[in-house]
Design a protein around this motif. Structure first.
Motif, PDB file in Angstrom:
ATOM      1  N   VAL A 168       0.846  -1.200   0.000  1.00  0.00           N
ATOM      2  CA  VAL A 168       0.000   0.000   0.000  1.00  0.00           C
ATOM      3  C   VAL A 168       0.875   1.241   0.000  1.00  0.00           C
ATOM      4  N   ARG A 169       0.395   2.270  -0.701  1.00  0.00           N
ATOM      5  CA  ARG A 169       1.172   3.501  -0.870  1.00  0.00           C
ATOM      6  C   ARG A 169       0.316   4.702  -0.481  1.00  0.00           C
ATOM      7  N   PRO A 170       0.176   4.934   0.831  1.00  0.00           N
ATOM      8  CA  PRO A 170      -0.640   6.054   1.293  1.00  0.00           C
ATOM      9  C   PRO A 170      -0.042   7.394   0.894  1.00  0.00           C
ATOM     10  N   ALA A 171      -0.913   8.406   0.867  1.00  0.00           N
ATOM     11  CA  ALA A 171      -0.495   9.742   0.427  1.00  0.00           C
ATOM     12  C   ALA A 171      -0.056  10.641   1.567  1.00  0.00           C
ATOM     13  N   ASP A 172      -0.575  10.382   2.763  1.00  0.00           N
ATOM     14  CA  ASP A 172      -0.331  11.316   3.864  1.00  0.00           C
ATOM     15  C   ASP A 172      -0.512  10.600   5.196  1.00  0.00           C
ATOM     16  N   THR A 173      -0.249  11.343   6.269  1.00  0.00           N
ATOM     17  CA  THR A 173      -0.304  10.762   7.611  1.00  0.00           C
ATOM     18  C   THR A 173      -1.685  10.188   7.925  1.00  0.00           C
ATOM     19  N   ALA A 174      -2.728  10.891   7.513  1.00  0.00           N
ATOM     20  CA  ALA A 174      -4.080  10.405   7.802  1.00  0.00           C
ATOM     21  C   ALA A 174      -4.314   9.039   7.167  1.00  0.00           C
ATOM     22  N   GLN A 175      -3.850   8.865   5.960  1.00  0.00           N
ATOM     23  CA  GLN A 175      -4.026   7.560   5.302  1.00  0.00           C
ATOM     24  C   GLN A 175      -3.171   6.491   5.971  1.00  0.00           C
ATOM     25  N   VAL A 176      -1.951   6.858   6.372  1.00  0.00           N
ATOM     26  CA  VAL A 176      -1.118   5.901   7.104  1.00  0.00           C
ATOM     27  C   VAL A 176      -1.838   5.457   8.372  1.00  0.00           C
ATOM     28  N   ALA A 177      -2.417   6.413   9.070  1.00  0.00           N
ATOM     29  CA  ALA A 177      -3.121   6.094  10.321  1.00  0.00           C
ATOM     30  C   ALA A 177      -4.307   5.167  10.062  1.00  0.00           C
ATOM     31  N   ALA A 178      -5.034   5.448   9.018  1.00  0.00           N
ATOM     32  CA  ALA A 178      -6.199   4.618   8.713  1.00  0.00           C
ATOM     33  C   ALA A 178      -5.769   3.217   8.302  1.00  0.00           C
ATOM     34  N   VAL A 179      -4.690   3.116   7.556  1.00  0.00           N
ATOM     35  CA  VAL A 179      -4.186   1.796   7.158  1.00  0.00           C
ATOM     36  C   VAL A 179      -3.770   1.007   8.401  1.00  0.00           C
ATOM     37  N   LEU A 180      -3.036   1.662   9.306  1.00  0.00           N
ATOM     38  CA  LEU A 180      -2.599   0.941  10.506  1.00  0.00           C
ATOM     39  C   LEU A 180      -3.797   0.541  11.365  1.00  0.00           C
ATOM     40  N   ALA A 181      -4.762   1.406  11.455  1.00  0.00           N
ATOM     41  CA  ALA A 181      -5.945   1.054  12.249  1.00  0.00           C
ATOM     42  C   ALA A 181      -6.646  -0.167  11.654  1.00  0.00           C
ATOM     43  N   ALA A 182      -6.738  -0.187  10.321  1.00  0.00           N
ATOM     44  CA  ALA A 182      -7.392  -1.321   9.663  1.00  0.00           C
ATOM     45  C   ALA A 182      -6.593  -2.604   9.863  1.00  0.00           C
ATOM     46  N   CYS A 183      -5.281  -2.505   9.728  1.00  0.00           N
ATOM     47  CA  CYS A 183      -4.440  -3.687   9.935  1.00  0.00           C
ATOM     48  C   CYS A 183      -4.527  -4.167  11.375  1.00  0.00           C
ATOM     49  N   HIS A 184      -4.565  -3.213  12.296  1.00  0.00           N
ATOM     50  CA  HIS A 184      -4.664  -3.555  13.717  1.00  0.00           C
ATOM     51  C   HIS A 184      -5.969  -4.288  14.007  1.00  0.00           C
TER      52      HIS A 184
END
Lengths: 469, 469
Positions: free
Chosen positions: B44-60
């Motif tokens: 996955v190639r997020p664009a910004d911190t908010a997307q990184v946070a959402a990706v980590l939350a989903a993975c978590h």
């Protein structure tokens, strides 16, 4: 009469080094400023790391809290036990050996109870510099400097204590000894544990020794007192000096006119280097590791250009060591002069250097809006963005009513600091003094992360309770 | 076809930025040296911190491990997922904005995906220096530099990545965002959390932005190639140069004759600056923030005195930028030359600087005792005590039998490093490569402390499994 627990401690350190008599324990149980009065089961004075470890193991087994203490020069009550008297006060002062000095590796390994002045002297004897320099250096101990991440006047060039340490030896809350004393500048083999204990104010373990960095000894120094029209000019002067002097800038301290006037009034022999009424002055020091560095010439050139730019009103370059010391004495005596003047409300704040002018301007106007005759005594390490922003009372005001406004003053000053992206405790730590105040200004998430670290390393919660967290 | 979990990720980053096709994911799933081949649910190639946070939350929420990756230039497989294919590879490369630059505060705030060369350029445009300098700077990203506490050739003067960062923004394993980006040089308000994430190799959270320190830009540089008789002379030369040049020493790199010979043999245009057969050479660089620093004169004076002391056999001072670059190319091309020569067994070790001669002497004799024709190619950051100590095979030896002796070689070299109080991974980190090896050399207590930190910050164990710990 001693109970079994105290007998255990006496067996570890020797009866002579367990203090229970009130007259003997008083200096340890009260802080330097006389603001905090604590009580303890006993004061113990171990001789070495092994005794520290045994004391902590015994306290851990008995679920007795431990309060580590170095030179007891702290300003936030971080080394004073709570009045509940449940803790053992653990003095590190007898761990005062210099363990090793390696000139080619530029490292010095010392025990936590070494006075900072002794550490500086050991470096000096080896032709090196240990650059941490504080007003209390004749009394404070390196363990306390590490636990509070001490700063001082040379941070601009050399960094804080955190930047000056390569390794630590720490006794953990259960008495195990972590040997992290490796004196390596490059070591990427896992989490950097030492940085948890540096600045932890004794709440995670007891630092018993450290491997410190040494630097080339300066061979030349020059000092100047510079009158500037306002804080923005001081910030611009710093940038100007950096361009012309680069790394040679070693100290850059701002002194407001009210602070200088207090010194001139209360300190015998103090004289204004630039008689006049300039509202602000900056004390600048350059140093170089080469002896023929022509620093006075550099000052003349850079300050001359700064005058032409309108950044500087006037300047005096010290022509001798005695003159330089007289200039430094003006800066160093501000705290004493303020003490002689009377009670004050103190703040130790930091903001980005670029926001210092906005801070001073807004803080002044916001305070005067609610307190028209408050006297603002501002001075400090402007080069690091760190100001001591203290309020003295109007002559006629009563002490009690003045001090009663402390929280109101904190609200104004600290709220502004937070707006500007700063810190409400730049140098002095949290201790008892600011552990509640910080909760207004740190995110819940950051406080949670700190509590997780605390729980991980001190699950029994025995290390220095009531401090920092 | 995508399962529900991958659909969730695609909804966060956009379908175009979720890669599942083998040809697209291959560059992310294999390391730069071709040593580690991994597999993942997706890149996955997020664009910004908010997307990184959402990706980590989903993975978590889905208990899916996450492997953060920057420029994928690491040398220990730390950014390559395990072959089990369970993880999501999280590329930070699109977070490449420079967020803010504050010249008066000397800070630069950048996102984790900025290439190091871009960070250097941003500083340069503002008339400042960001001093981290590595061979891979055109490809590596600052987030990776932070996660591995990168070093490089200017550590001697400016320190590691750890010394160059003031604040971080980190997405925690559960997707919460810790904003610790304060750009303050003095801030004693609790535990220093950033230093947990620096050097953690992505095992505690994902760094998404950082506030970096800027330095005055050097205005003058001088470079010299110095032939020395042995490593002890090199160490003594460093002390000698420090005495005469102080802070101006910016780099001090040792090059053994076998390393130099490989460069002369394999790299077109490479020429020996001092034809002869000196067994060791040192590449020294001085720099100064003043333009009129007369650094070549300083070299002539200091090296002349060193020749008289017997520390130096001969020296060549670069007379132009082109000559200086040619000297640096000799040092920078050693890795490539060794690669062209064939397979090698590599070590990235550190010992106290004072023990470098003992290390080289003992390592050589201990290795040759069991491996008489091994070729030792030693070079590196001797000023920091860090050597790249690599073994090339004898010409006639087969690759497989050579590489099969890796563990034997590690045992000799690493045991010696431990005896001398050193580190088995000075710069490159542990990743997959050294996470088992380090257990031989770290105390159980230290490993336990690291696991406690890991448990506290990543209790679900989802961050970069199989790395570091």
């Amino acid at each position: 009469m001693m109970d079994e627990f105290l007998s255990t401690l006496a067996a570890i350190v020797g009866r002579d080094y367990l203090l229970v008599d009130g007259a003997e324990t008083a200096p340890y149980l009260n802080d330097w400023r006389g603001r905090y009065r604590g009580a303890a089961r006993a004061v113990v004075r171990p001789a070495d790391t092994a005794q520290v470890a045994a004391v902590l193991a015994a306290c851990h087994a008995a679920a007795v809290p431990v309060v580590p203490q170095g030179g007891n020069t702290g300003l936030c009550g971080g080394a004073t036990p709570l009045p509940d008297g449940r803790s053992v006060l653990l003095s590190l002062s007898r761990l005062n050996r210099v363990r090793a000095l390696d000139p080619d590796n530029n490292t010095l390994c010392v025990e936590a109870g070494c006075k900072l002045s002794a550490v500086q002297a050991a470096a000096h004897e080896a032709g090196r510099l240990f650059p941490l320099s504080l007003a209390s250096e004749g009394s404070c101990e390196i363990g306390g400097n590490l636990s509070t991440n001490a700063g001082g006047v040379q941070v601009l060039r050399y960094g804080n204590m955190r930047d000056l340490v390569l390794g630590l030896e720490v006794v953990l809350p259960d008495g195990q000894v972590w040997d992290g004393l490796r004196g390596l500048r490059k070591d990427n083999t896992g989490y950097d544990l030492k940085h948890l204990f540096v600045g932890a104010e004794g709440t995670l373990g007891v630092i018993t020794a450290a491997t410190l960095k040494l630097f080339p000894a300066p061979q030349a120094r020059a000092t100047a007192w510079v009158a500037v029209p306002d804080p923005a000019a001081a910030v611009a002067l710093l940038a100007h000096m950096r361009g012309g002097c680069g790394d040679r800038i070693t100290a850059f301290e701002i002194v407001g006119r009210p602070a200088l006037d207090l010194v001139l009034q209360h300190i015998e022999g103090a004289r204004d280097p630039l008689p006049g009424s300039a509202p602000w002055a900056v004390l600048v020091e350059l140093s170089d590791t080469l002896p023929d560095a022509a620093l006075e010439d550099m000052f003349e050139r850079e300050l001359g250009a700064a005058i032409e730019k309108g950044l500087v009103l006037d300047a005096a370059v010290a022509g001798s060591l005695a003159q330089a010391e007289a200039l430094w004495a003006l800066r160093e005596n501000i705290s004493e002069a303020q003490r002689l003047e009377g009670v004050s409300i103190k703040h130790d704040i930091a903001v980005p250097v670029s926001r210092i002018p906005a801070f001073l301007s807004a803080a002044g106007s916001r305070l005067r809006a609610v307190w028209p005759d408050v006297r603002i005594v501002a001075f400090g390490h402007i080069g690091d963005g760190n100001l001591h922003y203290n309020l003295s009372k109007a002559a006629a005001e009563e002490n009690a009513s003045f001090i009663a406004r402390t929280e109101e003053a904190n609200r104004v000053v600290h709220d502004l600091v937070a707006e500007l992206g700063g810190s409400i405790s730049a140098e002095h730590g949290l201790g008892q003094l600011k552990r509640e105040e910080i909760r207004r200004y740190k995110s819940e998430l950051e406080l949670l992360l700190m509590r997780k670290i605390k729980s991980a390393l001190d699950p029994a919660g025995l290390m220095n309770p009531g401090k920092l967290l």
